[in-house]
Design a protein around this motif. Structure first.
Motif, PDB file in Angstrom:
ATOM      1  N   SER A  60       0.837  -1.204   0.000  1.00  0.00           N
ATOM      2  CA  SER A  60       0.000   0.000   0.000  1.00  0.00           C
ATOM      3  C   SER A  60       0.866   1.246   0.000  1.00  0.00           C
ATOM      4  CB  SER A  60      -0.903   0.017   1.224  1.00  0.00           C
ATOM      5  OG  SER A  60      -1.734  -1.098   1.234  1.00  0.00           O
TER       6      SER A  60
ATOM      7  N   ASP B 283      -6.179  -0.712  -4.356  1.00  0.00           N
ATOM      8  CA  ASP B 283      -5.596  -1.338  -3.173  1.00  0.00           C
ATOM      9  C   ASP B 283      -6.565  -2.368  -2.605  1.00  0.00           C
ATOM     10  OD1 ASP B 283      -4.140  -2.015  -1.001  1.00  0.00           O
ATOM     11  OD2 ASP B 283      -3.842   0.038  -0.266  1.00  0.00           O
ATOM     12  N   GLU B 284      -6.298  -3.613  -2.896  1.00  0.00           N
ATOM     13  CA  GLU B 284      -7.158  -4.717  -2.445  1.00  0.00           C
ATOM     14  C   GLU B 284      -8.636  -4.410  -2.681  1.00  0.00           C
ATOM     15  OE1 GLU B 284      -6.138  -6.329   1.368  1.00  0.00           O
ATOM     16  OE2 GLU B 284      -4.205  -5.320   1.342  1.00  0.00           O
TER      17      GLU B 284
HETATM   18 MG   LIG Z   1      -2.223  -2.459   2.406  1.00  0.00          MG
END
Ligand SMILES: [Mg+2]
Ligand SMILES: Nc1ncnc2c1ncn2[C@@H]1O[C@H](COP(=O)(O)OP(=O)(O)OP(=O)(O)O)[C@@H](O)[C@H]1O
Lengths: 373, 255, 302
Positions: free
Chosen positions: B48, B176-177
């Motif tokens: 991240s 991000d995910e």
């Molecule tokens: Mg992360």
């Protein structure tokens, strides 16, 4: 380097203006603290000028600024009161206070004929007088009786309010079931919602009678009644802050103590309370700050007699109550006016100091304590 | 590895610090234009952090510093002349916990559009429709555009956030995910979407789901403790990793 | 040996019992105090309370009649106060929550000042009102305009004084509300290329409306009951007519109660009026406080 496509656009000027406006407005609080000190202190400067004594109590403004017509025909004038040597505004029969000076006609403080002789003693000498008789041909601005009165009521308020607040906070933080706690906390904090004039009125009518019946005190309104009134404002403050810091003690501490075989109450008193000591100390400090600066309760419930005595059942007069009771009638710019602002400066400086101690010292201690573990 | 595509994002010797703590160590990577690049690695390895460095979201965190170079289209993102707001307009981002703004669906999509210029109602209507279509959400919400976006399901909300990002027409899309909070069906829809979007956008995807990386990405980078251990075509990474750590991670021996 | 062990444990148990008991006693005492205060005022005050009491002006030197001018004055006072104080408080809260680096010296100074302000005795604000607002600002305006309009106690200066006094209340609750806005919303907005200010005005503030409302209501509740701070800056005990401009003086519920209960010629006679006035004042402050609690609890649930 030439401008590339990620270069700043014009609109960002507005962004800067917005940010700086916010920053400047945010400095209002700092500025206000500064201004309070400057302007409260500034009004005491009359005391520093050599011919301060001779400011005439003239002018229409002085009359205009007076609090309105108050009817107090029966009360003694302040001067008469002084001559008779009884507290100037305390009326033992009704338990109410009269005005230091009935102000129906004209300026409250007409230039006295004796001004010239009086001028020989400076105001600064007068501050150490044993009595507070600001309205007189030979005014006495002795602040000692006021300080002692303030100390008495504040002490009583803390003596009553702090243990109650702390114990209730312990109950809420340690012993109460979650459901009870959720109701208890906001309920006790309701106390903080009572306007102080209402608490003062409650003391004046209910508590005073109750205490007189109970203790048989000579004066209906006195330091005890005032102290009880002030403790009503102290309780919610001490409770809230103590509760917060007690609840903030790490759970691991409690578990460790319980695991070592300590009972719930031992853990509460011997482990949790000491661990939260700086917070509880801060709570008491802020309680003190509240009690000693409180005006309306002090004005209404203490009897308002600036007498220098040791007894807690005697009527007293606090610093804040003195400002509250006399500022409305004083001639702006006079010595008396300056001294009242001096009292205000004292209140401000002490409250500032108390807050600084809690902010800078107590909070640091708390942070270090919990992070150190 | 062969470089048959133009490079969109290039870093060299790029490090990031949170205060005293170093989170990324000398990252050097080329992210190719209009490809899907996936980052995998155990929790806390810095995925991240790297993603948020590209659009300078890390600037928001007190005490963050970085060193080295990070370029988008050859422009140093951390250069003096760069304006983050302009930069972020061309780099869209979709978060793991994407909450729509507490506004209507329509306003969520037009939020980014109306920030800089006034646009006509027709134009806005048009963009809302195309963005929602791109995000494969149009059919589901076209009758309730004025309803609050918070009434949508989790999967729909995430697609709305993708539509919201797409609406401002960025060049890069950072994700991000994006599927970690979604059920398998919604995940399938988002993955489909990613494959479609890569014709238009350079997509950088962080995921904990190895199958997902294998399914949708063209390139994969493996992060471990703040270091980029290996970066290659996805097929090579999953079939013939060159590093022992990568192999261990992919075969599930740790992480 | 066995008896010794059992006596220590029973002693211990007794001690434990008392240790908990005192805390319960403290709670009961406080609740009892609360109930007796509410009870007294409701029982004593409700008898006198009537529509005419609320809507009529006082008669016969305030010993008869209603308290409408005081209700009116209090209302206008707190409205003006809100107008002056809430924008400043909100801006300060925005600074603390959105712009300030927590370690920055300026942010720490602002926080310190806010906390200090909260602890300054209200009578000192009253003196500040005289020294700064009336003498310095008002007198200054009068000097420049060669008039005699502003340099005297007035509604405007009382509101300004109260606005300063309630500033910490506003700042604390608005900041709490701003901090309750999820970080993700801010980041989503910024990631879409919104500037910080756009993010604040379009995302953060709309999501903290209830917090700003809470802060304002709490401030109003605090301001409505405050007497000491306005004693010398514009409040009066009786009025010929209602204030019609911000430079007029005004009547006030709390001050009315104070004078009625301590300085009227026949305190006993007006006692019912005093209780009824108290009830109105209490009603006002508690309705405000409860609505603040309500709005805030809704805010917390989001
Ligand atoms: Mg992360
Ligand atoms: N705001 C922050 N302040 C300090 N350290 C941080 C911060 N954010 C992340 N870190 C640290 O930086 C390192 C990398 O974090 P990052 O969030 O980039 O990991 P990640 O790979 O995305 O993990 P995950 O898979 O759990 O999302 C971690 O050790 C983390 O603790």
């Amino acid at each position: 380097m030439s401008k590339h496509r990620f270069a700043a656009a014009q609109r960002h000027r507005g962004e800067h203006i917005a940010e700086w406006t916010i920053r400047i407005v945010a400095s209002t609080s700092i500025l206000t603290i500064f201004l309070i000190f400057v302007f409260v202190f500034r009004e005491t400067t009359t005391l520093f000028s050599p011919d301060a004594q001779n400011i005439p109590s003239s002018s229409a403004t002085a009359e205009e600024i007076l609090t309105p017509e108050l009817y107090n025909a029966d009360a003694l004038t302040a001067e008469e009161a002084h001559e008779l040597n009884i507290p100037e505004v305390y009326n033992p029969e009704t338990g109410t206070l009269g005005e230091p000076e009935p102000i129906a006609l004209g300026g409250p403080e007409l230039p006295r004929s004796s001004t010239k002789q009086v001028a020989e003693r400076s105001v600064w000498n007068r501050l150490t007088d044993a009595a507070w008789q600001p309205v007189s041909s030979d005014p006495k601005f002795g602040i000692m009786p006021l300080l002692v009165g303030t100390a008495k009521t504040t002490f009583l308020a803390i003596l009553l309010g702090a243990p109650l607040g702390i114990l209730a906070a312990m109950y809420s933080a340690f012993f109460a079931p979650a459901r009870v706690r959720n109701v208890l906390k906001p309920t006790i904090e309701l106390l903080a919602g009572f306007p102080s004039v209402v608490i003062g009125f409650f003391c004046l009518t209910i508590v005073a009678t109750l205490m007189q019946d109970l203790l048989g005190t000579e004066a209906r309104l006195n330091a005890i009644v005032g102290g009880i009134g002030l403790s009503i404002t102290v309780i919610p403050i001490v409770f809230s802050i103590a509760e917060e810091s007690l609840s903030a003690v790490p759970k691991s501490l409690r578990e460790a103590s319980l695991a070592l075989g300590g009972t719930e109450w031992q853990t509460a008193y011997r482990v949790m309370l000491p661990a939260a000591a700086p917070g509880v100390f801060a709570a008491v400090l802020l309680g003190i700050g509240r009690a000693f600066g409180e005006t309306m309760i002090a004005i209404m419930a203490t009897g308002n007699a600036p007498m220098l005595t040791a007894g807690i059942a005697d009527p007293v007069r606090t610093v804040a109550a003195t400002i509250g009771a006399e500022m409305g009638e004083v001639v702006w710019g006079s010595d008396h006016y300056g001294v009242l602002f001096l009292l205000g400066t004292i209140l401000f400086v002490v409250s500032f100091g108390l807050n600084a101690i809690t902010e800078l010292y107590v909070k640091q201690r708390l942070i270090r304590k919990f992070q150190g573990q | 590895m062969a470089k048959e595509h133009p490079v969109k994002v290039r870093t060299s010797d790029f490090s990031v610090y949170y205060g005293q703590k170093q989170a990324l160590f000398n990252i050097g990577i080329d992210i190719f234009d209009r490809k899907v690049t996936a980052f995998i690695g155990p929790s806390g390895c810095g995925k991240s952090t790297f993603l948020r460095s590209i659009n300078r979201m890390n600037d928001l965190i007190d005490g963050t510093r970085c060193s080295g170079k990070l370029e988008v289209d050859g422009i140093d993102v951390y250069g003096k002349e760069v304006d983050v707001v302009t930069l972020r307009r061309s780099i869209g981002m979709v978060f793991q916990k994407s909450i729509p703004f507490p506004k209507s669906i329509y306003e969520n999509i037009t939020y980014g559009l109306t920030l800089t210029e006034k646009r006509s109602k027709d134009e806005l209507d048009h963009i809302v429709e195309t963005s929602l279509k791109r995000a494969a959400l149009w059919e589901e919400v076209k009758d309730r555009l004025t309803h609050s976006a918070q009434g949508l399901s989790g999967g729909q909300q995430q697609r709305l956030c993708i539509a919201r990002a797409v609406a401002v027409n960025p060049e890069i899309l950072l994700m991000d995910e994006p599927c970690s909070a979604l059920d398998p069906i919604s995940t399938g829809k988002v993955e489909e979407l990613i494959t479609e979007l890569k014709d238009t956008y350079t997509i950088v995807l962080v995921t904990h789901n190895m199958q997902q990386a294998a399914r949708v990405s063209d390139y994969t980078g493996f992060f471990l403790m703040g270091k980029l251990i290996e970066f290659d075509r996805t097929r090579s990474i999953f079939t013939a990793p060159s590093k022992k750590e990568t192999e261990d991670y992919i075969t599930g021996r740790f992480g | 040996m066995k008896t010794l062990a059992s006596t220590t444990t029973s002693k211990k148990r007794l001690l434990g019992f008392f240790a908990v008991l005192v805390t319960v006693v403290a709670v009961v005492a406080i609740i009892g105090l609360l109930i007796s205060m509410f009870g007294t005022f409701v029982v004593q005050g409700s008898g006198q309370l009537s529509w005419t009491f609320l809507t009529e002006a006082p008669r016969n030197n305030n010993t008869e009649g209603g308290i409408f001018p005081a209700i009116f004055g209090t209302t206008i006072l707190v409205l003006l106060m809100t107008l002056l104080g809430v924008p400043v408080g909100t801006a300060t809260a925005i600074y603390l929550s959105e712009y300030a680096r927590q370690s920055a010296a300026f942010a720490r100074a602002v926080r310190f000042a806010v906390n200090t302000l909260a602890g300054v005795p209200s009578i000192v604000f009253g003196l500040f009102g005289v020294g700064f607002f009336i003498q310095f600002v008002g007198g200054g305006i009068d000097n420049v305009t060669a008039g005699a309009v502003f340099g005297k106690p007035a509604l405007l200066w009382a509101s300004a004084t109260l606005a300063v006094l309630t500033l910490p209340v506003v700042i604390v609750s608005v900041e709490e509300a701003l901090r309750a806005v999820p970080r993700e919303l801010r980041e989503a907005s910024l990631a879409l290329g919104a500037t910080k200010w756009q993010t604040i005005t379009k995302v953060v503030l709309p999501n903290s409306v209830s917090g700003i409302l809470t802060g304002s209501i709490l401030a109003v509740g605090r301001g409505a009951g405050e007497v000491a701070a306005i004693l010398f800056v514009g409040v009066v005990y009786s009025l010929e007519r209602l204030p019609s401009s911000v430079t007029d003086q005004f009547m006030h519920l709390g001050y009315h109660l104070y004078v009625l209960s301590t300085q009227s010629p026949d305190v006993e006679k007006t006692l019912p009026l005093q209780y009824a006035t108290t009830l109105v004042l209490l009603g006002l402050t508690f309705v405000l406080n409860f609505s603040a609690i309500y709005v805030r609890s809704r805010l917390r649930r989001i």
